[in-house]
Write a protein that holds these residues in place. Structure first.
Motif, PDB file in Angstrom:
ATOM      1  N   GLY A  85       0.798  -1.211   0.000  1.00 29.17           N
ATOM      2  CA  GLY A  85       0.000   0.000   0.000  1.00 29.17           C
ATOM      3  C   GLY A  85       0.835   1.267   0.000  1.00 29.17           C
ATOM      4  N   VAL A  86       0.336   2.304   0.697  1.00 30.20           N
ATOM      5  CA  VAL A  86       1.005   3.604   0.724  1.00 30.20           C
ATOM      6  C   VAL A  86       2.404   3.487   1.333  1.00 30.20           C
ATOM      7  CG1 VAL A  86       0.922   5.929   1.707  1.00 30.20           C
ATOM      8  CG2 VAL A  86      -1.160   4.883   0.778  1.00 30.20           C
ATOM      9  N   GLU A  87       2.575   2.590   2.282  1.00 25.83           N
ATOM     10  CA  GLU A  87       3.898   2.393   2.888  1.00 25.83           C
ATOM     11  C   GLU A  87       4.922   2.004   1.825  1.00 25.83           C
ATOM     12  OE1 GLU A  87       6.110  -0.322   6.365  1.00 25.83           O
ATOM     13  OE2 GLU A  87       3.986  -0.652   5.862  1.00 25.83           O
ATOM     14  N   GLY A  88       4.524   1.160   0.892  1.00 26.89           N
ATOM     15  CA  GLY A  88       5.418   0.754  -0.180  1.00 26.89           C
ATOM     16  C   GLY A  88       5.727   1.896  -1.135  1.00 26.89           C
ATOM     17  N   MET A  92       9.395   3.745  -2.176  1.00 21.44           N
ATOM     18  CA  MET A  92       9.896   4.042  -3.516  1.00 21.44           C
ATOM     19  C   MET A  92      10.304   5.505  -3.628  1.00 21.44           C
ATOM     20  SD  MET A  92       9.658   1.110  -5.062  1.00 21.44           S
ATOM     21  CE  MET A  92       9.681   1.329  -6.846  1.00 21.44           C
ATOM     22  N   MET A  93       9.493   6.389  -3.081  1.00 19.98           N
ATOM     23  CA  MET A  93       9.811   7.819  -3.133  1.00 19.98           C
ATOM     24  C   MET A  93      11.077   8.138  -2.354  1.00 19.98           C
ATOM     25  SD  MET A  93       6.073   9.638  -2.733  1.00 19.98           S
ATOM     26  CE  MET A  93       4.916   9.748  -4.099  1.00 19.98           C
ATOM     27  N   SER A 119      -4.544  -9.490  -2.380  1.00 19.07           N
ATOM     28  CA  SER A 119      -3.370  -8.614  -2.380  1.00 19.07           C
ATOM     29  C   SER A 119      -3.029  -8.252  -0.935  1.00 19.07           C
ATOM     30  CB  SER A 119      -3.649  -7.339  -3.192  1.00 19.07           C
ATOM     31  OG  SER A 119      -4.593  -6.522  -2.525  1.00 19.07           O
ATOM     32  N   GLY A 120      -1.921  -7.518  -0.783  1.00 16.08           N
ATOM     33  CA  GLY A 120      -1.489  -7.148   0.556  1.00 16.08           C
ATOM     34  C   GLY A 120      -2.034  -5.818   1.027  1.00 16.08           C
ATOM     35  N   ALA A 121      -2.754  -5.116   0.144  1.00 15.64           N
ATOM     36  CA  ALA A 121      -3.253  -3.790   0.514  1.00 15.64           C
ATOM     37  C   ALA A 121      -4.422  -3.399  -0.367  1.00 15.64           C
ATOM     38  CB  ALA A 121      -2.130  -2.760   0.379  1.00 15.64           C
ATOM     39  N   ILE A 122      -5.110  -2.355   0.044  1.00 21.21           N
ATOM     40  CA  ILE A 122      -6.204  -1.772  -0.730  1.00 21.21           C
ATOM     41  C   ILE A 122      -6.008  -0.259  -0.748  1.00 21.21           C
ATOM     42  CG2 ILE A 122      -8.693  -1.368  -0.852  1.00 21.21           C
ATOM     43  CD1 ILE A 122      -9.106  -4.049   0.578  1.00 21.21           C
ATOM     44  N   LEU A 123      -6.073   0.323  -1.952  1.00 16.38           N
ATOM     45  CA  LEU A 123      -6.044   1.778  -2.078  1.00 16.38           C
ATOM     46  C   LEU A 123      -7.399   2.241  -2.592  1.00 16.38           C
ATOM     47  CD1 LEU A 123      -2.543   2.588  -3.686  1.00 16.38           C
ATOM     48  CD2 LEU A 123      -3.178   2.538  -1.270  1.00 16.38           C
ATOM     49  N   LYS A 464      17.532 -13.775  -4.541  1.00 13.98           N
ATOM     50  CA  LYS A 464      16.757 -13.205  -3.455  1.00 13.98           C
ATOM     51  C   LYS A 464      16.298 -11.797  -3.806  1.00 13.98           C
ATOM     52  CE  LYS A 464      19.192 -15.832   0.141  1.00 13.98           C
ATOM     53  NZ  LYS A 464      20.025 -15.752   1.374  1.00 13.98           N
ATOM     54  N   LEU A 465      14.999 -11.540  -3.573  1.00 14.96           N
ATOM     55  CA  LEU A 465      14.419 -10.208  -3.780  1.00 14.96           C
ATOM     56  C   LEU A 465      13.715  -9.800  -2.482  1.00 14.96           C
ATOM     57  CD1 LEU A 465      12.898 -10.750  -7.356  1.00 14.96           C
ATOM     58  CD2 LEU A 465      15.103  -9.696  -6.776  1.00 14.96           C
ATOM     59  N   PRO A 466      14.484  -9.420  -1.472  1.00 19.01           N
ATOM     60  CA  PRO A 466      13.902  -9.192  -0.145  1.00 19.01           C
ATOM     61  C   PRO A 466      13.112  -7.893  -0.003  1.00 19.01           C
ATOM     62  CG  PRO A 466      16.244  -8.682  -0.124  1.00 19.01           C
ATOM     63  CD  PRO A 466      15.945  -9.250  -1.477  1.00 19.01           C
ATOM     64  N   ILE A 467      13.223  -6.973  -0.966  1.00 20.68           N
ATOM     65  CA  ILE A 467      12.455  -5.726  -0.880  1.00 20.68           C
ATOM     66  C   ILE A 467      11.064  -5.976  -1.458  1.00 20.68           C
ATOM     67  CG2 ILE A 467      12.360  -3.294  -1.478  1.00 20.68           C
ATOM     68  CD1 ILE A 467      14.701  -4.038   0.357  1.00 20.68           C
ATOM     69  N   ALA A 468      10.121  -6.278  -0.557  1.00 20.15           N
ATOM     70  CA  ALA A 468       8.718  -6.572  -0.898  1.00 20.15           C
ATOM     71  C   ALA A 468       8.570  -7.808  -1.776  1.00 20.15           C
ATOM     72  CB  ALA A 468       8.070  -5.366  -1.579  1.00 20.15           C
ATOM     73  N   GLY A 469       9.599  -8.654  -1.825  1.00 23.15           N
ATOM     74  CA  GLY A 469       9.544  -9.827  -2.700  1.00 23.15           C
ATOM     75  C   GLY A 469       9.662  -9.467  -4.160  1.00 23.15           C
ATOM     76  N   LEU A 470      10.050  -8.214  -4.445  1.00 21.47           N
ATOM     77  CA  LEU A 470      10.080  -7.693  -5.813  1.00 21.47           C
ATOM     78  C   LEU A 470      11.456  -7.211  -6.247  1.00 21.47           C
ATOM     79  CD1 LEU A 470       6.871  -5.451  -5.591  1.00 21.47           C
ATOM     80  CD2 LEU A 470       7.037  -7.752  -6.583  1.00 21.47           C
TER      81      LEU A 470
END
Length: 536
Positions: A85-88, A92-93, A119-123, A464-470
């Motif tokens: 969500g917004v935390e992610g 990025m910002m 999903s992990g979030a809703i906007l 390994k992609l430890p930042i949000a699995g991405l």
């Protein structure tokens, strides 16, 4: 003061100038006499990209693309938004802000992309409104829920209304949409589309006033088909790290010109056009604009020699002149250990006719086929000899959903592959020949807090992609090296796809036709409904 041959994207002239810069802003351009080598261009803008798909953090992405002349991007962070969500988006910002690259964002419009996945979030509209207040947010991100637009879903229309209230454009996503439905979609106030794969499709949308983004990414290569349509933008959408090492928009420009596009038209598609559309203070060399510019050898190969952002030299001869230190992020995985039985499709008969996802090389689109499969111990069996493999999606946000189906086109003769990059909700997608190999791959991926895994002959290989699995905090070179090793392993397993993991990542994308899979089941995109794996 910077001197050289200016390529003027306003008048399409080329002439020597000196460019005066103060506090990162161009204050004046004066025509001068002199004989200069090379050409000064506005810095390139990728007007539609998902940084997460590079598997690099924004800072590592900047390190990779700035030396290729990219000085700004319009990034849609809906990948990490679906996870956090917004935390992610804030991550990025914050990470992007540590680099010279100008990273603008769109507010993700579809989190989750559909109601048919976890999903992990809703906007919702409230979150979209708050994001739109940020000056770095320049548009509403691609509106993938075209059935919601056409059907006048109140929440979808509210998000579009919010964007218009903030005087920001709405990006589109309408693969194969045509006729009355396309008209309804455009009438809602959506101005761009990057999903055209056919010339006639792009022509229809352009005739109705849409601005066409011609996509040339790692998985979807649409430039050759669409080069004659007269699009407004050249974009990447999704590009893998090994491809970024070879080039970014500079490479796309080379290909466009090689295919016959006028160099000035191509240049405008990565400078002036996106700047005008998204109201950016870059993309042209004029007083009052950010001093983002590059020096290239010629207007055919676009080999980048120097890059300035805000008047500061930030890259030379293909190397960045800045260092990055990616920010860390907490783990996002809540997955129970899986076993072979989690990856079985049950049947009480001796054989069954099943629906099969049909992979189309180089496209995000899939087709649907069917196959008759045998049953052993009440479980439907994959048939690697006919390239009918198992595919599953394992939900990773704590609900323990697993769905199973079958797929054709990967060619694996043994083992399994898995990824936590699975657009758009980024649950775990697994393809394999046996349930036991699939369980091993999924469990290793969870242990790594995300990434890519291949299991073959009892050995396990991973990135390994430890930042949000991405995303990885490693450099593009290191990520590419590990990814290339994985590609080699997968080729040895029998797969001949050019980008197997990126292709696999789109098998869970429920907004691109035709047959896809989510953690809740097999999904018919055109009918926008779940369908049974076994055909009755």
């Amino acid at each position: 003061m910077i001197k050289g041959n200016l390529v003027n994207v306003f008048t399409e002239e080329i002439y020597p100038v000196e460019i005066e810069v103060k506090n990162g802003i161009i204050t004046c351009l004066r025509e001068i006499d002199g004989d200069y080598s090379g050409y000064i261009l506005p810095g390139f803008i990728d007007s539609h990209i998902h940084i997460e798909s590079s598997m690099l953090t924004p800072s590592r992405f900047a390190e990779a693309v700035v030396p290729h002349g990219t000085t700004a991007v319009v990034a849609d962070p809906h990948e990490i938004a679906n996870v956090m969500g917004v935390e992610g988006i804030n991550y990025m910002m914050q990470d992007a802000a540590t680099t010279p690259l100008q990273v603008f964002f769109t507010a993700p419009s579809c989190v989750p992309a559909t109601p048919f996945e976890t999903s992990g979030a809703i906007l919702g509209p409230e979150e979209i409104d708050a994001l739109m207040e940020d000056e770095l947010v320049v548009a509403l991100g691609e509106m993938m829920n075209f059935p919601g637009v056409i059907g006048k879903d109140p929440e979808v229309l509210e998000k579009i209304k919010i964007a218009h209230h903030h005087r920001k454009p709405v990006d589109g996503h309408a693969p194969l949409l045509s006729g009355r439905k396309l008209c309804d979609y455009i009438r809602a106030g959506i101005s761009t589309d990057h999903e055209c794969t056919q010339l006639t499709e792009a022509q229809e949308k352009k005739r109705l006033g849409m601005k066409i983004m011609i996509r040339e990414g790692s998985s979807a290569h649409n430039l050759e088909e669409l080069v004659s349509v007269g699009g407004e933008f050249l974009v990447s959408d999704d590009r893998h790290p090994e491809d970024l090492l070879d080039g970014h928009l500079d490479e796309t420009l080379r290909k466009a010109v090689h295919l016959g596009m006028d160099p000035m038209d191509a240049l405008k598609m990565v400078t002036l056009n996106p700047a005008n559309h998204y109201h950016l203070n870059c993309g042209a060399l004029k007083p009052g604009f950010s001093a983002d510019m590059i020096l290239v050898d010629d207007l055919e190969d676009f080999k980048v020699d120097k890059v300035w952002i805000k008047g500061k030299l930030v890259a030379r001869n293909g190397k960045p002149l800045f260092q990055v230190n990616p920010l860390p992020l907490k783990s996002t995985f809540r997955v129970k250990s899986k076993k072979a039985s989690d990856f079985e499709v049950h049947s009480s008969r001796e054989e069954e006719k099943v629906r099969v996802i049909e992979v189309i090389e180089g496209q995000l689109l899939t087709d649907e086929s069917e196959a008759v499969l045998g049953v052993v111990d009440s479980h439907l069996q994959a048939d690697p000899e006919r390239d009918i493999l198992k595919i599953a999606v394992v939900e990773r946000y704590g609900h323990d959903n697993v769905s199973n189906a079958f797929i054709h086109g990967f060619g694996l003769k043994k083992g399994a592959i898995a990824s936590s990059v699975a657009h758009d909700s980024h649950n775990i997608v697994v393809i394999g020949t046996t349930g036991s190999d699939m369980a091993e791959a999924a469990n290793m991926l969870s242990k790594n807090n995300g990434g890519i895994v291949a299991v073959s002959d009892g050995a396990c290989y991973s990135l390994k992609l430890p930042i949000a699995g991405l995303m990885s905090t490693m450099s593009a070179g290191d990520v590419s090296s590990q990814l290339n090793q994985l590609h080699g392993v997968v080729r040895d397993m029998g797969c001949e796809l050019t980008s197997p993991f990126m292709t696999m990542s789109f098998m869970a994308l429920l907004v691109i036709p035709k047959l896809k899979i989510s953690d809740k089941g097999l999904f018919d995109v055109e009918g926008f409904q779940f369908v049974d794996v076994v055909k009755k």
